[in-house]
Design a protein around this motif. Structure first.
Motif, PDB file in Angstrom:
ATOM      1  N   TYR A  50       0.855  -1.186   0.000  1.00  0.00           N
ATOM      2  CA  TYR A  50       0.000   0.000   0.000  1.00  0.00           C
ATOM      3  C   TYR A  50       0.890   1.233   0.000  1.00  0.00           C
ATOM      4  O   TYR A  50       1.659   1.470   0.937  1.00  0.00           O
ATOM      5  N   TYR A  72       1.658   5.541  -0.662  1.00  0.00           N
ATOM      6  CA  TYR A  72       1.040   6.824  -0.333  1.00  0.00           C
ATOM      7  C   TYR A  72       1.840   7.960  -0.945  1.00  0.00           C
ATOM      8  O   TYR A  72       3.074   7.950  -0.920  1.00  0.00           O
ATOM      9  N   TYR A  77      -3.719   7.018  -1.517  1.00  0.00           N
ATOM     10  CA  TYR A  77      -3.237   5.659  -1.266  1.00  0.00           C
ATOM     11  C   TYR A  77      -3.430   4.835  -2.532  1.00  0.00           C
ATOM     12  O   TYR A  77      -4.454   4.953  -3.216  1.00  0.00           O
TER      13      TYR A  77
END
Length: 391
Positions: free
Chosen positions: A119, A121, A135
């Motif tokens: 994940y 960002y 994200y």
């Protein structure tokens, strides 16, 4: 998941993390990926990168003692390559067998499940007086957003699997999460709306039209077109943008439009996941009206920030998967079609429906309950919420 019994190979197999693999592919490194899952699993979902060369060969072919020429076809003889499977069990066996034969094989740590846990960002470079962070889940292309103004924050389209991440990131900004927003009832991932609200005390937000689909829980705030949420010194404006679903609602934050699944940076929404094929044509016409009458009249410098991207989408210079409305209008033929041409285009270019989409919808409506492990497994695979790619 039951794992097969495999011969014990007395060989050490190095592992590469999902983060390291992603960084190398992003840097343009050419890598061979040997996928030991069955062909149907490989075709359904794989690591999508321009510099990745895929070789799919089931681990069962490597169970015999002899390593034939056919079993090493397509693999580099003097360069490192990555072996992967669902959870790094069968791939570790195959990589070990190849290393015994002198090949520089490494295994993807935790397999495709490890890839699904990646994940990323990045902050958008915008005129908004605050922070809009995006994200990105590379395994599925799902995008979510953290909006921060002063000491308050909102999260838009959260994924349940990353609830703790949103909490920690808001804390890093010195902000408390006041609202958790779903732009619509998602069909490709399990929403983190209720879990994140429970963890933070934030209010849950849905559009009234989304709730009218039969949501089996009480959202704290139901918004209509034009309603605003106050976060710090910022106003988040709800903008009804139906088409993908009847309740699809974008969120306008300064010069950024969080479009959910209505408009992507490489395509437009598919219209068949709420009413099925029977209602797809009418939904496509509604989507056309949304794009032409609601979104296209916005300023050309409006930053379109969708809830999904694909492996073919190019990142903005700030590292986010966003684009200006003017740019999209100039390069996407679908935004310049007349209504019936648009409808025909959308209906003729729809990929397979997202995996387990009916069960995911029921979960997001609150009609069924799944635990965290079941939720993570349900959403493994590509999102397939777009009608196609940009022309």
């Amino acid at each position: 998941m039951s794992l097969p019994d495999l011969p014990d190979l007395d060989v050490e197999v190095p592992a590469i993390s999902a983060e390291s693999l992603k960084a190398r592919l992003d840097a343009g490194e050419e890598l061979v990926l040997l996928d030991t899952r069955p062909p149907e699993k490989h075709e359904e979902w794989r690591i999508d990168a321009p510099t990745a060369t895929h070789v799919n060969r089931s681990y069962t072919e490597y169970l015999d003692a002899e390593l034939t020429d056919e079993l090493v076809a397509g693999l580099p003889e003097d360069e490192e390559f990555v072996v992967l499977c669902a959870v790094a069990h069968t791939s570790e066996f195959v990589a070990g067998k190849l290393r015994q034969a002198g090949y520089d094989a490494v295994v993807l740590e935790d397999g495709m499940e490890g890839w699904a846990g990646l994940y990323e960002y990045a902050e958008l470079d915008t005129d908004f007086d605050g922070t809009v962070g995006q994200y990105h889940r590379p395994s599925s292309g799902c995008l979510a957003y953290l909006v921060v103004s002063g000491d308050e924050a909102a999260v838009v389209d959260p994924l349940r699997a990353f609830t703790d991440r949103y909490v920690a990131d808001a804390r890093e900004y010195g902000a408390s999460i006041e609202y958790v927003v779903d732009t619509h009832v998602h069909a490709d991932h399990v929403s983190g709306l209720r879990e994140l609200a429970a963890a933070t005390g934030a209010k849950t937000v849905l559009s009234a039209a989304a709730a009218a689909r039969g949501v089996a829980y009480d959202a704290d705030v139901l918004v209509e077109d034009g309603d605003e949420l106050t976060v710090g010194d910022a106003a988040l404006e709800a903008m009804a943008t139906p088409g993908h679903t009847s309740g699809m609602t974008s969120v306008r934050v300064g010069d950024v439009l969080l479009t959910g699944d209505g408009l992507f940076t490489d395509s437009v929404a598919r219209p068949d996941l709420e009413e099925g094929e029977a209602g797809a044509r009418d939904a496509a016409r509604t989507l056309y009206e949304t794009l032409q009458e609601r979104i296209r009249p916005l300023p050309d410098d409006t930053r379109i920030a969708p809830a999904h991207t694909s492996g073919g989408a190019a990142a903005h210079e700030d590292g986010t998967y966003t684009a200006s409305l003017g740019e999209l209008t100039a390069r996407m033929d679908a935004l310049r079609y007349d209504r019936e041409a648009f409808v025909d285009y959308v209906l003729s270019d729809m990929p397979p429906r997202p995996a387990n989409y009916e069960e995911i919808i029921e979960t997001n409506l609150g009609r069924t309950d799944v635990d965290d492990d079941e939720a993570f497994t349900l959403e493994l695979g590509p999102n397939n919420c777009a009608a196609g790619t940009a022309d």
